[in-house]
Design a protein around this motif. Structure first.
Motif, PDB file in Angstrom:
ATOM      1  N   GLU A 272     -67.509 -20.851  83.342  1.00 28.34           N
ATOM      2  CA  GLU A 272     -67.329 -19.632  83.130  1.00 28.34           C
ATOM      3  C   GLU A 272     -68.486 -19.303  81.942  1.00 28.34           C
ATOM      4  N   ASN A 273     -68.583 -19.882  80.938  1.00 34.67           N
ATOM      5  CA  ASN A 273     -70.102 -19.235  80.199  1.00 34.67           C
ATOM      6  C   ASN A 273     -71.534 -18.659  80.528  1.00 34.67           C
ATOM      7  N   TYR A 274     -71.813 -19.563  81.788  1.00 30.61           N
ATOM      8  CA  TYR A 274     -72.842 -18.879  82.690  1.00 30.61           C
ATOM      9  C   TYR A 274     -72.222 -17.814  83.045  1.00 30.61           C
ATOM     10  N   ARG A 275     -71.258 -17.602  84.305  1.00 37.48           N
ATOM     11  CA  ARG A 275     -70.419 -15.947  84.465  1.00 37.48           C
ATOM     12  C   ARG A 275     -70.360 -15.489  83.396  1.00 37.48           C
ATOM     13  N   THR A 276     -70.296 -15.655  82.578  1.00 39.17           N
ATOM     14  CA  THR A 276     -69.984 -14.357  81.308  1.00 39.17           C
ATOM     15  C   THR A 276     -71.274 -13.932  81.004  1.00 39.17           C
ATOM     16  N   LYS A 277     -72.347 -15.209  80.572  1.00 40.61           N
ATOM     17  CA  LYS A 277     -73.212 -14.767  80.509  1.00 40.61           C
ATOM     18  C   LYS A 277     -74.255 -13.757  81.608  1.00 40.61           C
ATOM     19  N   LYS A 278     -73.852 -14.059  82.520  1.00 41.87           N
ATOM     20  CA  LYS A 278     -74.468 -13.371  84.169  1.00 41.87           C
ATOM     21  C   LYS A 278     -73.813 -11.996  84.208  1.00 41.87           C
ATOM     22  N   LEU A 279     -72.538 -11.783  84.037  1.00 41.81           N
ATOM     23  CA  LEU A 279     -72.969 -10.874  84.253  1.00 41.81           C
ATOM     24  C   LEU A 279     -72.380  -9.094  83.066  1.00 41.81           C
ATOM     25  N   GLU A 280     -72.616  -9.859  81.707  1.00 39.74           N
ATOM     26  CA  GLU A 280     -72.397  -9.511  80.373  1.00 39.74           C
ATOM     27  C   GLU A 280     -74.205  -8.735  80.945  1.00 39.74           C
ATOM     28  N   VAL A 281     -75.160 -10.209  81.214  1.00 38.20           N
ATOM     29  CA  VAL A 281     -76.345  -8.527  81.045  1.00 38.20           C
ATOM     30  C   VAL A 281     -76.769  -7.933  82.487  1.00 38.20           C
ATOM     31  N   GLY A 282     -75.724  -8.130  83.512  1.00 39.11           N
ATOM     32  CA  GLY A 282     -75.878  -7.280  84.438  1.00 39.11           C
ATOM     33  C   GLY A 282     -75.322  -5.859  84.073  1.00 39.11           C
ATOM     34  N   GLY A 283     -73.899  -5.980  83.113  1.00 38.01           N
ATOM     35  CA  GLY A 283     -74.022  -4.698  82.896  1.00 38.01           C
ATOM     36  C   GLY A 283     -71.615  -4.919  83.092  1.00 38.01           C
ATOM     37  N   PHE A 284     -71.804  -5.975  83.540  1.00 34.22           N
ATOM     38  CA  PHE A 284     -70.084  -5.989  84.504  1.00 34.22           C
ATOM     39  C   PHE A 284     -69.205  -6.820  83.717  1.00 34.22           C
ATOM     40  N   ALA A 285     -69.650  -7.094  82.465  1.00 33.11           N
ATOM     41  CA  ALA A 285     -68.545  -7.976  81.470  1.00 33.11           C
ATOM     42  C   ALA A 285     -66.992  -6.884  81.962  1.00 33.11           C
ATOM     43  N   GLU A 286     -66.374  -8.726  81.495  1.00 30.90           N
ATOM     44  CA  GLU A 286     -65.344  -7.808  82.573  1.00 30.90           C
ATOM     45  C   GLU A 286     -64.605  -6.730  81.239  1.00 30.90           C
ATOM     46  N   GLY A 287     -64.526  -7.303  80.425  1.00 28.41           N
ATOM     47  CA  GLY A 287     -63.904  -6.712  79.076  1.00 28.41           C
ATOM     48  C   GLY A 287     -64.557  -4.924  78.698  1.00 28.41           C
ATOM     49  N   GLU A 288     -65.394  -4.703  79.688  1.00 30.45           N
ATOM     50  CA  GLU A 288     -66.756  -3.418  79.332  1.00 30.45           C
ATOM     51  C   GLU A 288     -65.815  -2.892  80.465  1.00 30.45           C
ATOM     52  N   GLU A 289     -65.512  -2.945  81.791  1.00 28.90           N
ATOM     53  CA  GLU A 289     -65.013  -2.572  82.464  1.00 28.90           C
ATOM     54  C   GLU A 289     -63.335  -1.619  82.338  1.00 28.90           C
ATOM     55  N   GLU A 290     -63.060  -2.972  81.915  1.00 24.80           N
ATOM     56  CA  GLU A 290     -61.291  -2.667  81.464  1.00 24.80           C
ATOM     57  C   GLU A 290     -61.367  -1.929  80.399  1.00 24.80           C
ATOM     58  N   ASP A 291     -62.665  -1.360  79.026  1.00 23.20           N
ATOM     59  CA  ASP A 291     -62.265  -0.341  78.249  1.00 23.20           C
ATOM     60  C   ASP A 291     -63.220   0.686  79.253  1.00 23.20           C
ATOM     61  N   ASP A 292     -64.118   1.057  80.386  1.00 23.77           N
ATOM     62  CA  ASP A 292     -64.044   1.911  80.792  1.00 23.77           C
ATOM     63  C   ASP A 292     -63.255   2.924  81.571  1.00 23.77           C
TER      64      ASP A 292
END
Length: 307
Positions: A272-292
């Motif tokens: 889960e830590n790896y997944r979060t970092k991977k998505l954040e680097v790719g610009g697809f963090a879940e929190g950002e998607e919800e905000d958008d």
């Protein structure tokens, strides 16, 4: 000690890492109570001074431990640390572990998932420390530092029988002092504090780290039955005697009491830590998607209200 039972087969995957000559082959054979890795062919004198590049040898063994069927997949990182420059070894190991995480990440993102997909994430890395009697080497520190966030690292002292009782106790203290000083991420058996009884047991286990390992390929009969021993000119060491080494405890942890803990920590924390970092680097963090999404809906909602 806790017992972990299962009605179905438990799939376990581990990688064994350490320099040549520290007993990885006999460790795996003794762990599985059968010959998993045959003796290696003697090298040619002409090439004895040339270190072979690191490679991954994979072995699969089916075991049954106290009612639990275990499908054990072992990856032996042969050749690790045998060269003068081992930088590529660290990268190979990290890339290999990350590749297993990436496979799961890709599978999770599919609209239609593959029902036959097999999870290949590694649950534990057994790292063999050379019995120098002093402290961790730069090679040891670098490996644990680079891989500890991807896999559960359990450090063991290979060929611990080369040290006296006092030397072994002092070496263990020095290793733990280095782990604390450099803040090296070895596996923390006390990560889950929800179970008080298990927490007490795990704190006792932490006192054994790094585990001292003595392994063998020989079984002899004595007045008490068949025993596994390592023979010397002056006598023998019974590897199943907990007063002589920690092999029995380590085997019990790997194949019985802590199977679920190692799997859960891999899936729920490391991945889960790896997944979060991977998505954040790719610009697809879940929190950002919800905000958008919320920002995108605001104008439409405003227009609807105006109507």
């Amino acid at each position: 000690m806790r017992l972990t039972y299962a009605l179905c087969t438990m799939n376990r995957r581990c990688v064994v890492v350490g320099q040549s000559g520290l007993g990885r082959r006999t460790f795996l054979n003794t762990l599985c109570e059968r010959e998993v890795i045959p003796p290696s062919e003697p090298s040619s004198p002409d090439t004895a001074n040339v270190a072979d590049p690191m490679k991954f040898d994979t072995y699969e063994v089916n075991l049954e431990e106290e009612g639990t069927r275990i499908s054990l997949k072992v990856i032996d990182a042969a050749g690790f640390g045998d060269g003068l420059d081992n930088t590529s070894c660290f990268k190979q190991l990290q890339d290999y572990i990350e590749a297993q995480f990436d496979e799961v990440l890709v599978e999770e993102s599919r609209i239609k998932r593959n029902r036959r997909y097999r999870d290949h994430r590694l649950h534990v890395l057994i790292y063999f420390i050379a019995p120098t009697g002093h402290s961790l080497r730069e090679l040891d520190i670098e490996l644990i530092r680079r891989l500890g966030e991807y896999v559960n690292i359990i450090p063991v002292i290979g060929r611990a029988d080369s040290l006296t009782v006092d030397e072994l106790a002092g070496f263990k203290q020095n290793v733990m002092r280095d782990i604390d000083f450099y803040k090296l991420p070895v596996y923390n058996f006390c990560w889950d504090e929800s179970d008080g009884d298990a927490l007490k047991e795990n704190r006792e286990i932490m006192d054994f780290i790094p585990f001292s390992v003595v392994t063998c390929d020989e079984v002899i009969d004595n007045e008490f039955g068949s025993v596994r021993v390592r023979r010397y000119p002056w006598g023998t060491i019974e590897i199943d005697d907990e007063s002589q080494c920690d092999f029995v405890l380590l085997r019990y942890i790997m194949l019985n009491s802590h199977i679920a803990d190692l799997i859960n920590y891999t899936e729920d924390v490391l991945y889960e830590n790896y997944r979060t970092k991977k998505l954040e680097v790719g610009g697809f963090a879940e929190g950002e998607e919800e905000d958008d999404d919320e920002e995108a809906e605001t104008p439409a909602l405003s227009a609807k209200k105006q109507e």
